[in-house]
Design a protein around this motif. Structure first.
Motif, short mmCIF file in Angstrom:
data_model
loop_
_atom_site.label_atom_id
_atom_site.label_comp_id
_atom_site.label_asym_id
_atom_site.label_seq_id
_atom_site.Cartn_x
_atom_site.Cartn_y
_atom_site.Cartn_z
N GLY A 49 0.77 -1.33 0.09
CA GLY A 49 -0.07 0.06 -0.11
C GLY A 49 1.05 1.31 -0.11
N HIS A 50 0.19 2.31 0.45
CA HIS A 50 1.19 3.47 0.58
C HIS A 50 2.03 3.59 1.39
CE1 HIS A 50 -2.95 5.04 -1.14
NE2 HIS A 50 -1.91 5.78 -1.84
N GLY A 51 2.02 2.99 2.67
CA GLY A 51 3.17 2.75 3.47
C GLY A 51 3.38 4.10 4.33
N VAL A 52 4.35 4.18 4.91
CA VAL A 52 4.80 5.44 5.82
C VAL A 52 6.07 5.70 5.52
CG1 VAL A 52 4.60 6.69 7.99
CG2 VAL A 52 2.85 4.88 7.69
N GLU A 53 6.54 6.71 5.33
CA GLU A 53 8.03 7.17 5.27
C GLU A 53 8.60 8.05 6.47
OE1 GLU A 53 9.37 8.21 1.41
OE2 GLU A 53 11.25 8.35 1.94
N ALA A 54 9.48 7.97 7.16
CA ALA A 54 9.79 8.69 8.17
C ALA A 54 11.40 8.82 8.19
CB ALA A 54 9.23 8.49 9.55
N ASP A 55 11.94 9.82 8.14
CA ASP A 55 13.31 10.01 8.22
C ASP A 55 14.11 9.06 7.19
OD1 ASP A 55 13.18 11.63 10.45
OD2 ASP A 55 13.08 10.23 11.90
N GLY A 56 13.61 9.00 6.00
CA GLY A 56 14.06 7.83 5.12
C GLY A 56 13.98 6.75 5.35
N ARG A 57 13.20 6.22 6.30
CA ARG A 57 13.10 4.93 6.72
C ARG A 57 11.43 4.48 6.30
NH1 ARG A 57 14.67 3.55 12.53
NH2 ARG A 57 13.36 5.22 12.96
N MET A 58 11.24 3.14 5.94
CA MET A 58 9.86 2.86 5.37
C MET A 58 9.23 1.96 6.41
SD MET A 58 9.32 4.27 2.07
CE MET A 58 7.94 3.24 1.63
N PHE A 59 7.99 2.24 6.39
CA PHE A 59 7.06 1.50 7.15
C PHE A 59 5.87 1.06 6.67
CE2 PHE A 59 9.98 3.94 9.92
CZ PHE A 59 10.61 2.92 10.96
N CYS A 60 5.12 -0.33 6.93
CA CYS A 60 3.94 -0.59 6.47
C CYS A 60 2.67 0.27 6.85
CB CYS A 60 3.69 -1.92 6.39
SG CYS A 60 3.27 -2.65 8.13
N CYS A 61 2.95 0.78 8.32
CA CYS A 61 1.90 1.39 8.90
C CYS A 61 2.40 2.47 9.95
CB CYS A 61 0.69 0.57 9.27
SG CYS A 61 1.51 -0.62 10.37
N ALA A 62 1.60 3.37 10.40
CA ALA A 62 1.69 4.15 11.34
C ALA A 62 2.33 3.75 12.45
CB ALA A 62 0.82 5.15 11.79
N HIS A 63 1.53 2.53 12.89
CA HIS A 63 1.83 1.53 14.22
C HIS A 63 3.39 1.20 14.12
CE1 HIS A 63 1.22 -0.90 17.43
NE2 HIS A 63 1.58 -1.88 16.90
N CYS A 64 3.89 0.78 12.82
CA CYS A 64 5.27 0.29 12.90
C CYS A 64 6.16 1.31 12.97
CB CYS A 64 5.40 -0.61 11.73
SG CYS A 64 4.67 -2.33 11.69
N ALA A 65 5.59 2.56 12.70
CA ALA A 65 6.83 3.79 12.83
C ALA A 65 6.68 3.75 14.33
CB ALA A 65 6.03 4.81 11.81
N GLN A 66 5.61 4.05 14.68
CA GLN A 66 5.59 4.31 16.33
C GLN A 66 6.21 3.23 17.17
OE1 GLN A 66 1.37 4.90 17.38
NE2 GLN A 66 1.55 6.69 16.16
N GLU A 67 6.26 2.10 16.81
CA GLU A 67 6.97 1.06 17.53
C GLU A 67 8.54 1.26 17.40
OE1 GLU A 67 6.04 -2.14 19.19
OE2 GLU A 67 4.25 -0.56 19.25
N ASN A 68 8.95 1.90 16.26
CA ASN A 68 10.41 2.29 15.89
C ASN A 68 10.65 3.57 16.45
OD1 ASN A 68 12.89 1.02 14.21
ND2 ASN A 68 10.97 -0.28 13.91
N GLY A 69 9.82 4.30 17.40
CA GLY A 69 10.22 5.69 17.78
C GLY A 69 10.08 6.78 17.13
#
Ligand code: ZN
Ligand code: ZN
Length: 77
Positions: A49-69
């Motif tokens: 899907g669209h996924g989430v990008e933060a600080d050049g890192r890719m996550f499948c969803c906001a939950h996974c991004a949050q788990e990564n801080g």
């Protein structure tokens, strides 16, 4: 006709995907995802899907991004 670059299948309904100026040939979306889709840094699933990008890192969803801080992200669905 073109041969899938992932599985080698010679299929008359194969299609091309252009990513960063490079043309790739696949016989199915499954093969295209296998070759091109990014991987979630938290759960290692394929981001289809669209996924989430933060600080050049890719996550499948906001939950996974949050788990990564990563803070302050919400799913853009
Ligand atoms: Zn294939
Ligand atoms: Zn994930």
């Amino acid at each position: 006709m073109a041969i899938c670059e992932v599985c080698g299948n010679d299929y008359d309904k194969s299609f091309e995907v252009v990513q960063r100026g490079e043309t790739h040939v696949f016989d199915s979306f499954e093969c295209a995802i296998h070759a091109l889709a990014p991987t979630c840094e938290q759960c290692a699933c394929r981001i289809v899907g669209h996924g989430v990008e933060a600080d050049g890192r890719m996550f499948c969803c906001a939950h996974c991004a949050q788990e990564n801080g990563v803070r302050g992200l919400a799913d853009r669905v």
